[in-house]
Design an enzyme around this catalytic site. Structure first.
Site, short mmCIF file in Angstrom:
data_model
loop_
_atom_site.label_atom_id
_atom_site.label_comp_id
_atom_site.label_asym_id
_atom_site.label_seq_id
_atom_site.Cartn_x
_atom_site.Cartn_y
_atom_site.Cartn_z
N ARG A 1 -3.81 -11.54 26.32
CA ARG A 1 -5.13 -11.91 24.72
C ARG A 1 -6.46 -12.17 25.24
NH1 ARG A 1 -1.99 -18.12 26.57
NH2 ARG A 1 -2.41 -17.09 28.57
N HIS B 1 -9.08 4.90 -2.15
CA HIS B 1 -8.15 5.00 -0.55
C HIS B 1 -9.08 6.14 0.18
CE1 HIS B 1 -3.87 3.36 -1.92
NE2 HIS B 1 -4.59 4.06 -2.88
N ASP C 1 0.92 -1.25 -0.15
CA ASP C 1 -0.42 0.24 -0.01
C ASP C 1 0.51 1.01 0.40
OD1 ASP C 1 -2.15 1.17 0.35
OD2 ASP C 1 -2.14 1.33 2.49
N GLY D 1 -7.77 8.54 6.92
CA GLY D 1 -7.64 9.06 9.22
C GLY D 1 -9.62 9.29 9.33
P1 13P Z 1 -8.41 4.83 5.56
O1 13P Z 1 -7.86 5.73 6.71
O2 13P Z 1 -9.88 5.83 5.26
O3 13P Z 1 -9.04 3.51 5.95
O4 13P Z 1 -7.80 4.82 4.51
C1 13P Z 1 -7.04 3.62 3.65
C2 13P Z 1 -6.25 4.07 2.64
O5 13P Z 1 -6.82 4.19 1.87
C3 13P Z 1 -5.09 2.54 2.82
O6 13P Z 1 -3.94 2.73 2.15
O1 G3H Z 2 -3.64 4.60 3.37
C1 G3H Z 2 -2.55 4.64 4.39
C2 G3H Z 2 -2.93 2.90 5.38
O2 G3H Z 2 -3.57 3.77 6.19
C3 G3H Z 2 -1.63 3.29 6.14
O3 G3H Z 2 -1.28 3.62 6.98
O4 G3H Z 2 1.41 4.08 6.82
O5 G3H Z 2 0.31 5.02 9.40
O6 G3H Z 2 0.50 2.45 7.69
P1 G3H Z 2 0.27 3.61 8.22
ZN ZN Z 3 -4.74 4.92 1.08
#
Ligand code: 13P
Ligand code: G3H
Ligand code: ZN
Length: 310
Positions: free
Chosen positions: A282, A212, A83, A182
């Protein structure tokens, strides 16, 4: 079933008009919860890790946990995806480690530089049988208190999308139509630009579209976090109905991280507040994992339409 690329999944999702959830992972409990939900919902699934998640969990651990999950649920089609890949080196590292799909996020660069860098990743990935998600347009943040003209400029331009896909050869495209990452996505009413999505679909009908920043920021989970000592006021995401409409309107992949973070945190907070003497991990990780599973299953079955699509 072994790991698959997203190509096969998206073919079915585009033909049948549903979306596949791509859920961010960084530990065992999250992977187990998502995979158990996918098995229950009989849904294909994409497990994705950001570069910071990979640094946290370590790439070998991630791959071994994903392998274990596949052994446990051999009937579930699973893709493992990078990602927001920030550069060629990270994409290459993931491809070499066995990822079936990578994102190169060149959205911070200008159009020509984004094309050049995306193409470099596409060339390497395709030589290894791996597919590439690219991004065009900038996701809004509500902190960016922009006027209408400036905010319009951040949405993906349908003409540019056509040229971008043709010149890069990317396999799927992340677009900006009003979502943001976020827990704070909208100040007022939640709204996505379905008109832009429609134009993009007309220009690139064969390219799977990715959304996204698509967490709902589930009010029940935010309330639960706040009730048990959290402080997340005024959080707001994309409601289920809008995501359901997106799933039926040509969005093939919906990214969710924030809702999983909220579910995990809500589950842990509740136990720690209600049972201050608990200190066995746990004890709080089990309900946290259950809440993630419920959250993912709901999205697959009731929102994205990917249930019973195995
Ligand atoms: P959210 O912050 O809306 O869950 O989006 C996640 C995302 O786009 C990861 O690439
Ligand atoms: O789009 C971003 C994801 O929520 C991943 O976030 O880089 O903090 O793991 P991160
Ligand atoms: Zn994203």
């Amino acid at each position: 079933m072994p790991l698959v690329t997203t190509k096969e999944m998206f073919k079915k999702s585009m033909e049948e008009g549903f979306a596949i959830g791509a859920f961010n992972v960084n530990n065992m409990e999250i992977i187990q919860a998502i995979m158990d939900a996918a098995a229950e919902a009989k849904s294909p699934v994409i497990l994705q890790a950001s570069s910071s998640a990979i640094k946290y969990a370590r790439v070998n651990y991630l791959m071994k946990m994903v392998e274990a999950a596949i052994e446990e649920h051999p009937e579930v089609p699973v893709a493992i995806h990078l990602d927001h890949g920030p550069d060629f080196e990270t994409a290459k590292m993931c491809i070499d480690a066995g990822f079936t799909s990578v994102m190169f996020d060149g959205s911070k660069y200008d159009f020509e530089k984004n094309i050049e860098l995306t193409k470099q990743v596409v060339d390497y990935a395709h030589s290894k049988g791996v597919v590439v998600e690219a991004e065009l347009g900038k996701l809004a943040g509500i902190e960016d208190d922009v006027n209408v003209d400036a905010s319009d400029a951040m949405y993906t331009d349908p003409d540019e999308a056509e040229e971008f896909v043709r010149r890069t050869g990317c396999d799927s495209l992340a677009i900006a139509i009003g979502t943001s990452h976020g827990a704070y996505k909208f100040k007022g009413e939640a709204k996505l630009r379905f008109d832009i999505l429609k134009e993009i679909k007309q220009r690139i009908p064969n390219t799977p579209i990715v959304l996204h920043g698509a967490s709902t920021v589930i009010p029940k989970l935010v309330e639960m976090c706040n009730k048990y000592g959290g402080d997340i006021p005024g959080a707001k995401g994309v409601p289920d109905e809008i995501l359901n409409e997106a799933s039926k309107s040509g969005v093939s992949k919906i990214n969710v991280d924030t809702d999983l973070r909220l579910a995990m945190t809500a589950g842990i907070r509740k136990v720690l507040v209600e049972e201050p003497n608990a200190f066995d991990p746990r004890k709080y990780l089990t309900p946290a994992r259950d809440l993630i599973k419920q959250t993912v299953e709901h999205k697959m079955k009731d929102v994205f339409g990917s249930g019973n699509k195995i």
